[in-house]
Scaffold this motif. Structure first.
Motif, PDB file in Angstrom:
ATOM      1  N   GLU A  20       4.899   3.974   2.719  1.00  0.00           N
ATOM      2  CA  GLU A  20       4.875   2.714   1.973  1.00  0.00           C
ATOM      3  C   GLU A  20       4.812   1.564   2.985  1.00  0.00           C
ATOM      4  OE1 GLU A  20       4.894   2.467  -1.349  1.00  0.00           O
ATOM      5  OE2 GLU A  20       5.345   4.562  -1.893  1.00  0.00           O
ATOM      6  N   ARG A  21       3.763   0.742   2.903  1.00  0.00           N
ATOM      7  CA  ARG A  21       3.599  -0.345   3.863  1.00  0.00           C
ATOM      8  C   ARG A  21       3.054  -1.593   3.166  1.00  0.00           C
ATOM      9  NH1 ARG A  21       6.007   2.987   6.115  1.00  0.00           N
ATOM     10  NH2 ARG A  21       5.814   3.766   8.255  1.00  0.00           N
ATOM     11  N   ASP A  22       3.395  -2.772   3.716  1.00  0.00           N
ATOM     12  CA  ASP A  22       2.830  -4.042   3.277  1.00  0.00           C
ATOM     13  C   ASP A  22       1.888  -4.552   4.358  1.00  0.00           C
ATOM     14  OD1 ASP A  22       4.312  -4.129   0.898  1.00  0.00           O
ATOM     15  OD2 ASP A  22       6.039  -5.006   1.919  1.00  0.00           O
ATOM     16  N   TYR A  43       0.841  -1.203   0.000  1.00  0.00           N
ATOM     17  CA  TYR A  43       0.000   0.000   0.000  1.00  0.00           C
ATOM     18  C   TYR A  43       0.874   1.251   0.000  1.00  0.00           C
ATOM     19  CZ  TYR A  43      -4.078  -2.844   1.238  1.00  0.00           C
ATOM     20  OH  TYR A  43      -5.096  -3.763   1.230  1.00  0.00           O
ATOM     21  N   THR A  44       0.512   2.187  -0.860  1.00  0.00           N
ATOM     22  CA  THR A  44       1.072   3.532  -0.811  1.00  0.00           C
ATOM     23  C   THR A  44       0.015   4.431  -0.191  1.00  0.00           C
ATOM     24  OG1 THR A  44       2.387   3.133  -2.806  1.00  0.00           O
ATOM     25  CG2 THR A  44       2.053   5.427  -2.142  1.00  0.00           C
ATOM     26  N   ILE A  45       0.324   4.973   0.975  1.00  0.00           N
ATOM     27  CA  ILE A  45      -0.666   5.706   1.775  1.00  0.00           C
ATOM     28  C   ILE A  45      -0.213   7.153   1.932  1.00  0.00           C
ATOM     29  CG2 ILE A  45      -1.880   5.771   3.986  1.00  0.00           C
ATOM     30  CD1 ILE A  45      -0.900   2.775   4.298  1.00  0.00           C
ATOM     31  N   GLU A  46      -1.027   8.075   1.458  1.00  0.00           N
ATOM     32  CA  GLU A  46      -0.722   9.498   1.617  1.00  0.00           C
ATOM     33  C   GLU A  46      -1.684  10.092   2.638  1.00  0.00           C
ATOM     34  OE1 GLU A  46      -0.675  13.639  -1.006  1.00  0.00           O
ATOM     35  OE2 GLU A  46      -0.368  11.704  -2.023  1.00  0.00           O
ATOM     36  N   VAL A  47      -1.126  10.653   3.696  1.00  0.00           N
ATOM     37  CA  VAL A  47      -1.922  11.240   4.775  1.00  0.00           C
ATOM     38  C   VAL A  47      -1.544  12.708   4.912  1.00  0.00           C
ATOM     39  CG1 VAL A  47      -2.558  11.106   7.212  1.00  0.00           C
ATOM     40  CG2 VAL A  47      -1.968   9.011   5.956  1.00  0.00           C
ATOM     41  N   ASP A  48      -2.458  13.597   4.544  1.00  0.00           N
ATOM     42  CA  ASP A  48      -2.206  15.040   4.595  1.00  0.00           C
ATOM     43  C   ASP A  48      -0.894  15.415   3.910  1.00  0.00           C
ATOM     44  OD1 ASP A  48      -4.583  15.375   5.928  1.00  0.00           O
ATOM     45  OD2 ASP A  48      -3.688  15.528   7.921  1.00  0.00           O
ATOM     46  N   GLU A  69      -0.211  -0.804  12.432  1.00  0.00           N
ATOM     47  CA  GLU A  69       0.411   0.512  12.367  1.00  0.00           C
ATOM     48  C   GLU A  69      -0.659   1.515  11.986  1.00  0.00           C
ATOM     49  OE1 GLU A  69       4.359   2.865  10.705  1.00  0.00           O
ATOM     50  OE2 GLU A  69       3.919   0.825  10.005  1.00  0.00           O
ATOM     51  N   THR A  70      -0.595   2.695  12.576  1.00  0.00           N
ATOM     52  CA  THR A  70      -1.650   3.681  12.356  1.00  0.00           C
ATOM     53  C   THR A  70      -1.072   5.044  12.009  1.00  0.00           C
ATOM     54  OG1 THR A  70      -1.755   4.294  14.709  1.00  0.00           O
ATOM     55  CG2 THR A  70      -3.172   2.486  13.978  1.00  0.00           C
ATOM     56  N   PHE A  71      -1.879   5.812  11.280  1.00  0.00           N
ATOM     57  CA  PHE A  71      -1.579   7.203  10.942  1.00  0.00           C
ATOM     58  C   PHE A  71      -2.868   8.003  11.129  1.00  0.00           C
ATOM     59  CE2 PHE A  71       0.635   4.271   8.083  1.00  0.00           C
ATOM     60  CZ  PHE A  71       1.964   4.534   8.393  1.00  0.00           C
ATOM     61  N   VAL A  75      -3.185  -0.135   9.270  1.00  0.00           N
ATOM     62  CA  VAL A  75      -2.607  -1.153   8.389  1.00  0.00           C
ATOM     63  C   VAL A  75      -2.425  -2.432   9.196  1.00  0.00           C
ATOM     64  CG1 VAL A  75      -0.707  -1.774   6.859  1.00  0.00           C
ATOM     65  CG2 VAL A  75      -1.385   0.626   7.091  1.00  0.00           C
ATOM     66  N   LEU A  76      -3.030  -3.537   8.728  1.00  0.00           N
ATOM     67  CA  LEU A  76      -2.832  -4.843   9.350  1.00  0.00           C
ATOM     68  C   LEU A  76      -1.613  -5.482   8.703  1.00  0.00           C
ATOM     69  CD1 LEU A  76      -6.482  -6.263   9.481  1.00  0.00           C
ATOM     70  CD2 LEU A  76      -5.293  -4.880  11.176  1.00  0.00           C
ATOM     71  N   GLU A  77      -0.533  -5.591   9.453  1.00  0.00           N
ATOM     72  CA  GLU A  77       0.735  -6.063   8.903  1.00  0.00           C
ATOM     73  C   GLU A  77       0.980  -7.547   9.136  1.00  0.00           C
ATOM     74  OE1 GLU A  77       3.273  -3.209  10.871  1.00  0.00           O
ATOM     75  OE2 GLU A  77       3.379  -1.991   9.053  1.00  0.00           O
ATOM     76  N   ALA A  78      -0.010  -8.281   9.624  1.00  0.00           N
ATOM     77  CA  ALA A  78       0.142  -9.714   9.860  1.00  0.00           C
ATOM     78  C   ALA A  78       0.272 -10.471   8.539  1.00  0.00           C
ATOM     79  CB  ALA A  78      -1.059 -10.244  10.639  1.00  0.00           C
ATOM     80  N   SER A  79       0.968 -11.597   8.574  1.00  0.00           N
ATOM     81  CA  SER A  79       1.099 -12.471   7.404  1.00  0.00           C
ATOM     82  C   SER A  79       0.163 -13.669   7.488  1.00  0.00           C
ATOM     83  CB  SER A  79       2.543 -12.965   7.269  1.00  0.00           C
ATOM     84  OG  SER A  79       3.431 -11.875   7.082  1.00  0.00           O
ATOM     85  N   TYR A  80      -0.187 -14.067   8.710  1.00  0.00           N
ATOM     86  CA  TYR A  80      -1.073 -15.197   8.939  1.00  0.00           C
ATOM     87  C   TYR A  80      -2.244 -14.744   9.813  1.00  0.00           C
ATOM     88  CZ  TYR A  80       2.785 -18.062   7.215  1.00  0.00           C
ATOM     89  OH  TYR A  80       3.770 -18.591   6.443  1.00  0.00           O
ATOM     90  N   THR A  81      -3.405 -15.352   9.601  1.00  0.00           N
ATOM     91  CA  THR A  81      -4.576 -15.017  10.414  1.00  0.00           C
ATOM     92  C   THR A  81      -4.297 -15.231  11.898  1.00  0.00           C
ATOM     93  OG1 THR A  81      -6.037 -15.641   8.582  1.00  0.00           O
ATOM     94  CG2 THR A  81      -7.020 -15.499  10.765  1.00  0.00           C
TER      95      THR A  81
END
Length: 322
Positions: A186-188, A176-181, A251-253, A221-227
């Protein structure tokens, strides 16, 4: 008092509690109009005359109520949210008493909180589409989870979501490319959500101090790889429901204007309603002070200078004031 009740009979388990609420609400001399939503109702038309009523009651699940609140944004209409859905997360975040008689009394007292509303925008087949959200809009695993849970929601309620999660042990990870204000991150992750409220089931707040009166939205952003990794923030949430310590794998913004681009097409949901489309880009912004919501003494949004007497008293309240 003139009251309009807009009810979605298809929400939740088909509860008739709203009719018990109506009996508690009306008194001699009042007028109460009930409008029952059909599958093809136009929300703007349903609420075209909302300013002509003293109180408008929105009865349904989170998706129904959010769509109706979006139609009422900026219109200074005193609005009561009545919980008729499966999860009723918006109602839980407001924090009013769920007992019909208590909620009816709150309507007659007329204390309101001015609250924000989120707006999501995306393109579909070359057309720009907008939807309001009061809880969360999101792409990725959360939308896939809601799609999988949909067939069992009527029978299992909120448990359908947990069953659907267990059926997908390794969700796909998206970049994800996330633009906040104006600031780019850049996050997965398996999902990216934007929240106006962040309290979910079991009264857990995903993000601390995420309220709908601060003029801000929160990106999660949920950064987990497995449920199974989601059990860590779940357990942390049970021990620390207010989120005073950092949630693992999250992670939060925070900001007012948000743009999200995914590395591949992903499903999208808005307040629990899956849109049935795949998107790669969407935007979100906040409508500050969009709605006037009825609140009672239990709500975190109860005004600091509440009314000293009911706005719409009945005979008993006139004879026996508090």
């Amino acid at each position: 008092m003139r009251c309009l009740i807009v009810h979605n009979p298809r929400s939740g388990f088909g509860s008739d509690a709203v009719f018990a609420f109506e009996r508690e609400l009306v008194a001699a001399g009042d007028e109460c109009v009930l409008r029952v939503l059909g599958e093809e109702c136009n929300n703007e038309e349903v609420l075209a005359d909302a300013e002509g009523f003293d109180v408008v009651v929105l009865s349904g699940g989170d998706g129904t109520v959010s769509n109706l609140l979006y139609a009422l944004r900026g219109r200074s209409v005193d609005t009561c949210v009545f919980p008729s859905g499966t999860a009723n997360l918006l109602f839980a975040n407001i924090g009013n008493s769920a007992e019909p008689a208590a909620l009816a009394r709150a309507c007659r007292w007329g204390n309101v909180a001015t609250c924000d509303l989120g707006e999501a925008r995306w393109d579909h087949d070359g057309t720009s589409v907008t939807r309001g959200f009061s809880i969360m809009a999101g792409t990725g695993f959360d939308a896939e989870l809601m799609t999988a849970a949909a067939p069992n929601k009527k029978a299992m309620g909120e448990a359908a979501y947990f069953m659907a999660a267990l059926a997908d042990p390794k969700p796909r990870s998206i970049h994800y490319t996330i633009e906040v204000d104006g600031k780019v991150h850049e996050r997965d992750g398996i999902a990216c959500l934007v929240a106006n409220n962040a309290m979910i089931q079991l009264d857990m707040e995903i993000v601390p101090d995420c309220t709908m009166d601060d003029g801000m939205l929160d990106v999660i952003v949920l950064e987990a790889s497995y449920t199974a990794e989601l059990l860590r923030p779940l357990v942390r949430g049970l021990l620390d429901p207010k989120g005073r310590t950092k949630r693992p794998t999250l992670e939060t913004f925070r900001g007012r204007s948000i743009s999200i681009t995914a590395s591949e097409p992903v499903p999208m949901q808005v307040d629990g309603e899956v849109l049935g489309i795949q998107v790669t880009h969407w935007d979100a912004n906040v409508f500050e002070g969009a709605n006037n919501l009825i609140v009672d003494d239990l709500s975190r949004y109860h005004p600091s200078n509440p009314r000293t007497k009911p706005r719409y008293p009945v005979a008993a309240e006139l004879a026996f004031p508090e």
